[in-house]
Design an enzyme around this catalytic site. Sequence first.
Site, PDB file in Angstrom:
ATOM      1  N   CYS A 101       0.814  -1.221   0.000  1.00  0.00           N
ATOM      2  CA  CYS A 101       0.000   0.000   0.000  1.00  0.00           C
ATOM      3  C   CYS A 101       0.846   1.269   0.000  1.00  0.00           C
ATOM      4  O   CYS A 101       0.627   2.174  -0.805  1.00  0.00           O
ATOM      5  CB  CYS A 101      -0.982  -0.005   1.162  1.00  0.00           C
ATOM      6  SG  CYS A 101      -0.213  -0.024   2.793  1.00  0.00           S
ATOM      7  N   HIS A 154      -2.188   1.009   7.065  1.00  0.00           N
ATOM      8  CA  HIS A 154      -2.641   0.920   5.675  1.00  0.00           C
ATOM      9  C   HIS A 154      -2.967   2.316   5.172  1.00  0.00           C
ATOM     10  O   HIS A 154      -3.441   3.165   5.937  1.00  0.00           O
ATOM     11  CB  HIS A 154      -3.873   0.013   5.576  1.00  0.00           C
ATOM     12  CG  HIS A 154      -4.239  -0.336   4.176  1.00  0.00           C
ATOM     13  ND1 HIS A 154      -3.489  -1.184   3.393  1.00  0.00           N
ATOM     14  CD2 HIS A 154      -5.272   0.071   3.397  1.00  0.00           C
ATOM     15  CE1 HIS A 154      -4.057  -1.306   2.203  1.00  0.00           C
ATOM     16  NE2 HIS A 154      -5.140  -0.537   2.185  1.00  0.00           N
ATOM     17  N   HIS A 170      -5.598   1.442  -3.592  1.00  0.00           N
ATOM     18  CA  HIS A 170      -4.671   0.941  -2.574  1.00  0.00           C
ATOM     19  C   HIS A 170      -4.238  -0.457  -2.967  1.00  0.00           C
ATOM     20  O   HIS A 170      -4.744  -1.031  -3.932  1.00  0.00           O
ATOM     21  CB  HIS A 170      -5.349   0.925  -1.202  1.00  0.00           C
ATOM     22  CG  HIS A 170      -6.554   0.039  -1.144  1.00  0.00           C
ATOM     23  ND1 HIS A 170      -6.584  -1.118  -0.417  1.00  0.00           N
ATOM     24  CD2 HIS A 170      -7.769   0.132  -1.753  1.00  0.00           C
ATOM     25  CE1 HIS A 170      -7.771  -1.704  -0.570  1.00  0.00           C
ATOM     26  NE2 HIS A 170      -8.498  -0.956  -1.371  1.00  0.00           N
TER      27      HIS A 170
END
Length: 198
Positions: A101, A154, A170
């Site tokens: 990510c 994340h 992502h």
Amino acid sequence: MKKIAVLLLITTILSCGSSKSKHVVTKKSESKTTAQTETKRNRKRPTRKPTHTETPETNTTPTYPTIKATSPKIASIISSAKSFEGVRYKYGGTTKKGMDCSGLLYTAFGSENVDLPRTSSAMAQQGDWIDVKEVEEGDLLFFATKRNSRTINHVGLVTSSRPGRIEFIHSSTSKGVMTSLLSERYWYFAFVQARRVL
């Protein structure tokens, strides 16, 4: 013990109807009670006005204005990130062979000579905090995906933003580089903050 519990349950259910108040009519007030009952029956209920106007079913999908990227630089960064769509997830990856990510955003922003840290937790310290209602294309969304933790691990890049619908790209561990909606249950509950770096 089970028999007693079942008996109590049945008694409770059957007794629910007996708690309603009953009108007792006596001969003395029979005409008065009958008259009251008649007026109650003859009352008209107010009619509800429809809350929406009916339109022909030509296009039932609502349209929302999309907030366009405010600069060509942001559009180029989003385009660079989208060029990796479908690439598998690889921890520490920054190429078409595999991408994580933060690697996705590091590479996409790097294509426009914008330096970002390499990890999502370090990226969360960059730029300015913004309210999720003010999110625009090019902003970063940060998430905490570990159970019982609010530690950021994340990050995603907003690719489209309109009222009630925020799309972001992502790299997920299960499907690689992909576009998701912030309104999806998983991402909605994992969301921690949004930041603007440009």
